[in-house]
Design an enzyme around this catalytic site. Sequence first.
Site, PDB file in Angstrom:
ATOM      1  N   HIS A  52      -1.872  13.467   3.448  1.00 19.91           N
ATOM      2  CA  HIS A  52      -1.799  12.512   5.102  1.00 19.91           C
ATOM      3  C   HIS A  52      -1.851  13.905   6.418  1.00 19.91           C
ATOM      4  O   HIS A  52      -1.791  14.463   6.680  1.00 19.91           O
ATOM      5  CB  HIS A  52      -1.194  11.693   5.093  1.00 19.91           C
ATOM      6  CG  HIS A  52      -0.829  10.637   3.029  1.00 19.91           C
ATOM      7  ND1 HIS A  52      -0.673  10.220   2.818  1.00 19.91           N
ATOM      8  CD2 HIS A  52       0.809  11.800   2.333  1.00 19.91           C
ATOM      9  CE1 HIS A  52       0.041   9.275   1.923  1.00 19.91           C
ATOM     10  NE2 HIS A  52       0.282  10.628   1.232  1.00 19.91           N
ATOM     11  N   GLU A  98       6.177   7.577  -8.137  1.00 19.69           N
ATOM     12  CA  GLU A  98       6.901   8.245  -7.235  1.00 19.69           C
ATOM     13  C   GLU A  98       8.731   7.811  -6.541  1.00 19.69           C
ATOM     14  O   GLU A  98      10.124   8.059  -7.063  1.00 19.69           O
ATOM     15  CB  GLU A  98       6.391   8.283  -6.075  1.00 19.69           C
ATOM     16  CG  GLU A  98       6.988   9.349  -4.451  1.00 19.69           C
ATOM     17  CD  GLU A  98       6.440   9.648  -3.233  1.00 19.69           C
ATOM     18  OE1 GLU A  98       5.572   8.546  -2.455  1.00 19.69           O
ATOM     19  OE2 GLU A  98       6.817   9.755  -2.352  1.00 19.69           O
TER      20      GLU A  98
END
Length: 328
Positions: A14, A195
Amino acid sequence: MTVADLPKIELHLHHEGAAPPEFIRQLAHEKRIDLSGIFKSDGSYDFRDFAHFLSVYEAACEVLKSPEDFRRLTLAILEESAANGVVYSETFLSPDFCGGGDVHAWRDYLNAIQDAADEAERKFDITLRGVVTCVRHFGPEQAKQSAYCAAETAGDWITGFGMGGNEGVGTQGDYKWAFECAREAGLRLTTHAGEFGGAESVRDAVRDLGVERVGHGVRAIEDDDLIRELVDREVTLEVCPGSNVVLGLFPDFAAHPIARLRDQGVNVTVSTDDPPFFHTTMRREYEMLHQAFCWDAEDFAALNDTALNAAFCDDDTRERVKKRLERT
Ligand code: HPA
Ligand code: ZN
């Protein structure tokens, strides 16, 4: 030479999450913005859990205001990645943080980021490509804006579309319109799943959104049928073991399912996610995997092969990176 010195490919990073805390503090200082609440006394980012991580992340983004800020950030990230032996990297860029979803503004940010990536390629011999990501907890309407931005700038450099953010919000299918828009523009697809959502979230990602890669996906270990489906569909998982350990999904590397998924034939790759937040680097990920599972140079070469095959770049770039891997 240790395994940490091997060349590396990273598919799940990210952009704002790769910002060193010192970089964010410096910008905050320049802009006279008080961000002291998001740092611990030792200077690192301070968060309790995943939801708090997301809010600290968004607070740090408050100082990343202009294309010039993103140019500086991109150079800092690529210098650090190259120092860790990364030769090819794909970064998640959110138009939400780069112009608020406006296509014209997004183009300005993207130009600055690409300029910095060109400079870093010349200086540090590292290649970057961009994957536009919508933010799940900003909702499906905002995701459409990100998809427009992605579609308008799809090409050699913006090569994919994906989704990050809070997996607890809505379903993967709620974002189908955005993913279809991106697919029609020729973009390759990935989404965060498995996740904090369970195996069901990974199944939804591959069936409802038709993604070819999944961010994390590690909760697939809970469902043997799903593992077979991932193998059959040749889906690649962007696994981030250090991130998962810090966020409490698994107690340590030895308990992480990456090796079991690989042994069952799933395509796995290794990335850092948001390295300074999770106190990791690509070198450290390699060292920890070597310690936990005795992975050696051959295992890491196979890992790079899998990653390069699953990379969203064009074939000329893939060949160039392959040569760089062979040389290093
Ligand atoms: N997971 C999900 N969404 C994110 C992350 C992450 O690690 N970083 C930034 N957005
Ligand atoms: Zn992520």
